[in-house]
Enzyme design. Structure first.
Site, mmCIF file in Angstrom:
data_model
loop_
_atom_site.group_PDB
_atom_site.id
_atom_site.type_symbol
_atom_site.label_atom_id
_atom_site.label_comp_id
_atom_site.label_asym_id
_atom_site.label_seq_id
_atom_site.Cartn_x
_atom_site.Cartn_y
_atom_site.Cartn_z
ATOM 1 N N LYS A 121 -17.595 2.188 -1.844
ATOM 2 C CA LYS A 121 -16.716 3.358 -1.836
ATOM 3 C C LYS A 121 -16.809 4.195 -3.113
ATOM 4 O O LYS A 121 -16.661 5.412 -3.066
ATOM 5 C CB LYS A 121 -15.266 2.924 -1.624
ATOM 6 C CG LYS A 121 -14.975 2.433 -0.210
ATOM 7 C CD LYS A 121 -13.507 2.072 -0.076
ATOM 8 C CE LYS A 121 -13.150 1.780 1.365
ATOM 9 N NZ LYS A 121 -11.695 1.663 1.564
ATOM 10 N N ASP B 192 -7.960 7.550 3.845
ATOM 11 C CA ASP B 192 -6.929 6.501 3.798
ATOM 12 C C ASP B 192 -5.521 7.082 3.620
ATOM 13 O O ASP B 192 -4.569 6.610 4.250
ATOM 14 C CB ASP B 192 -7.215 5.509 2.659
ATOM 15 C CG ASP B 192 -8.182 4.416 3.083
ATOM 16 O OD1 ASP B 192 -8.352 4.189 4.292
ATOM 17 O OD2 ASP B 192 -8.776 3.783 2.180
HETATM 18 P P1 NAP Z 1 -7.978 -3.801 -4.400
HETATM 19 O O1 NAP Z 1 -8.627 -2.516 -4.750
HETATM 20 O O2 NAP Z 1 -8.676 -5.092 -4.687
HETATM 21 O O3 NAP Z 1 -6.540 -3.829 -5.148
HETATM 22 C C1 NAP Z 1 -5.680 -4.931 -5.010
HETATM 23 C C2 NAP Z 1 -4.409 -4.708 -5.838
HETATM 24 O O4 NAP Z 1 -3.553 -5.828 -5.601
HETATM 25 C C3 NAP Z 1 -4.658 -4.644 -7.324
HETATM 26 O O5 NAP Z 1 -3.732 -3.756 -7.911
HETATM 27 C C4 NAP Z 1 -4.366 -6.075 -7.787
HETATM 28 O O6 NAP Z 1 -3.807 -6.158 -9.077
HETATM 29 C C5 NAP Z 1 -3.318 -6.525 -6.811
HETATM 30 N N1 NAP Z 1 -3.432 -7.976 -6.571
HETATM 31 C C6 NAP Z 1 -4.489 -8.604 -5.974
HETATM 32 N N2 NAP Z 1 -4.260 -9.927 -5.921
HETATM 33 C C7 NAP Z 1 -3.060 -10.135 -6.517
HETATM 34 C C8 NAP Z 1 -2.273 -11.299 -6.772
HETATM 35 N N3 NAP Z 1 -2.689 -12.513 -6.397
HETATM 36 N N4 NAP Z 1 -1.097 -11.152 -7.401
HETATM 37 C C9 NAP Z 1 -0.659 -9.912 -7.785
HETATM 38 N N5 NAP Z 1 -1.358 -8.774 -7.570
HETATM 39 C C10 NAP Z 1 -2.529 -8.881 -6.927
HETATM 40 O O7 NAP Z 1 -7.641 -3.847 -2.857
HETATM 41 P P2 NAP Z 1 -7.392 -2.611 -1.871
HETATM 42 O O8 NAP Z 1 -8.668 -2.165 -1.286
HETATM 43 O O9 NAP Z 1 -6.539 -1.622 -2.558
HETATM 44 O O10 NAP Z 1 -6.584 -3.325 -0.671
HETATM 45 C C11 NAP Z 1 -5.265 -3.790 -0.865
HETATM 46 C C12 NAP Z 1 -4.682 -4.246 0.480
HETATM 47 O O11 NAP Z 1 -4.570 -3.131 1.351
HETATM 48 C C13 NAP Z 1 -5.549 -5.279 1.219
HETATM 49 O O12 NAP Z 1 -4.689 -6.195 1.854
HETATM 50 C C14 NAP Z 1 -6.273 -4.457 2.261
HETATM 51 O O13 NAP Z 1 -6.619 -5.200 3.407
HETATM 52 C C15 NAP Z 1 -5.205 -3.420 2.589
HETATM 53 N N6 NAP Z 1 -5.778 -2.168 3.115
HETATM 54 C C16 NAP Z 1 -5.365 -1.769 4.345
HETATM 55 C C17 NAP Z 1 -5.845 -0.582 4.874
HETATM 56 C C18 NAP Z 1 -5.371 -0.148 6.228
HETATM 57 O O14 NAP Z 1 -6.001 0.754 6.804
HETATM 58 N N7 NAP Z 1 -4.308 -0.696 6.757
HETATM 59 C C19 NAP Z 1 -6.758 0.190 4.139
HETATM 60 C C20 NAP Z 1 -7.162 -0.249 2.876
HETATM 61 C C21 NAP Z 1 -6.657 -1.445 2.374
HETATM 62 P P3 NAP Z 1 -4.669 -5.972 -10.439
HETATM 63 O O15 NAP Z 1 -4.766 -4.504 -10.670
HETATM 64 O O16 NAP Z 1 -3.835 -6.674 -11.437
HETATM 65 O O17 NAP Z 1 -6.000 -6.631 -10.175
#
Ligand code: NAP
Length: 289
Positions: free
Chosen positions: A79, A115
């Site tokens: 991305k 998104d």
């Molecule tokens: P990402 O870029 O990896 O970001 C994850 C975020 O969550 C970061 O801020 C991270 O904190 C935090 N995090 C991860 N593990 C953690 C833990 N164990 N404890 C506390 N904080 C934690 O992921 P993303 O792409 O944004 O996706 C996030 C979620 O949204 C996922 O579940 C994904 O499946 C969902 N999503 C859904 C859609 C949809 O269409 N419904 C679209 C996109 C994403 P740090 O900054 O401290 O690392």
């Protein structure tokens, strides 16, 4: 795993092809959702999943030009990188530094990010909610959170608090939301109208429950809306905790469907058959359980 073939169809030299690229890509729901949409709209188009290794995003963009693909959905790990292989980026994709959809405009390839629009479409579908004037808390500060912060800000949210375990990523995400967005604390949840979980905590394959979530479920109240971005499982620990105090909840399926619907319309110029796309996504998700 079940194959999702949709209606019987013939693929010919006339068939227009879009692809979803990523690594891994085998569990992407994009082909299911888009092929259901093409069938419902009676378009001779097809969506295929193509595994593309990290570092090969620019090569995939060249491939899109050479092969004449009509569009591309882009997922991890490409991305951030694919923009370098494109002719231009939309304002939203440039602001987020992230492309999840490539659109062909004549000979030009344009990077978009759908998104945020998908998130707003999901809010409307699930809660009939327009976030203008709402006080919002976004849990997490990664790619999805950044898209949500930008969308909420542009939709006129009164305040956005980004609550995340790492302060530096939270600060970078808050900047995207402009003056209404700041780094927040878990206690900000108490005063929020809308709470969005954009962390993977509660996702299938992670440990069950809310451990690590930057929020105390006891601070939730019945006046609140809790939008979960996770769609697998369909019900998370956060949603259960929110429902137990009378808050309204929904998972991320609608966002998934609506971001695909925006891509569909950008590619085809045709209004997206949302109901067919949602039904295909929900059936496929049931099969994953
Ligand atoms: P990402 O870029 O990896 O970001 C994850 C975020 O969550 C970061 O801020 C991270 O904190 C935090 N995090 C991860 N593990 C953690 C833990 N164990 N404890 C506390 N904080 C934690 O992921 P993303 O792409 O944004 O996706 C996030 C979620 O949204 C996922 O579940 C994904 O499946 C969902 N999503 C859904 C859609 C949809 O269409 N419904 C679209 C996109 C994403 P740090 O900054 O401290 O690392």
């Amino acid at each position: 795993m079940t194959n999702h073939r949709g209606a019987d169809r013939t693929v010919s030299a006339e068939t227009q092809v879009v692809a979803v690229i990523g690594d891994p890509i085998g569990h992407s729901l994009s082909p299911v959702i888009h092929n259901a949409a093409f069938a419902a709209a009676s378009l001779d188009w097809i969506c295929v999943a193509l595994p593309v290794r990290g570092g090969d995003a620019a090569a995939a963009a060249r491939g899109m030009r050479v092969l004449g693909l009509r569009g591309m959905s882009v997922t991890m790990p490409h991305k951030s990188e694919i923009g370098d292989g494109l002719d231009s980026l939309s304002d939203v994709a440039r602001t987020l530094g992230s492309v999840n959809c490539v659109v062909r405009r004549g000979d030009e390839l344009v990077g978009e990010n759908t998104d945020g629009a998908g998130f707003l479409g999901g809010l409307h579908e699930d809660f009939d909610l327009d976030p203008a004037g709402a006080n919002c808390v976004v849990l997490g500060a990664g790619g999805a959170a950044r898209a949500v912060v930008l969308a909420l800000s542009r939709a006129g949210a009164a305040s956005i608090r980004v609550v995340n375990r790492s302060r530096d990523t939270a600060e970078r995400a808050a900047v995207i939301g402009g003056p209404v967005a700041t780094v927040g604390e878990p206690r900000d949840v108490v005063a929020a109208d809308l709470i969005v979980n954009a962390t993977p905590i509660g996702m299938h394959g992670t440990s069950a429950g809310n451990a690590g979530l930057p929020l105390d479920p006891a601070s939730l109240g019945p006046h609140q809306v809790v939008a979960e971005l996770i769609y697998h499982p369909a019900d998370t620990g956060l949603m259960q905790a929110a429902r137990s105090v009378g808050a309204r909840t929904a998972n991320g399926t609608s966002m998934l469907v609506h971001q695909a619907a925006v891509a569909f319309t950008l590619w085809t110029g045709v209004e997206a058959p949302i109901a067919a796309m949602g039904a295909a996504a929900r059936t496929a998700l049931l099969d994953h359980r």
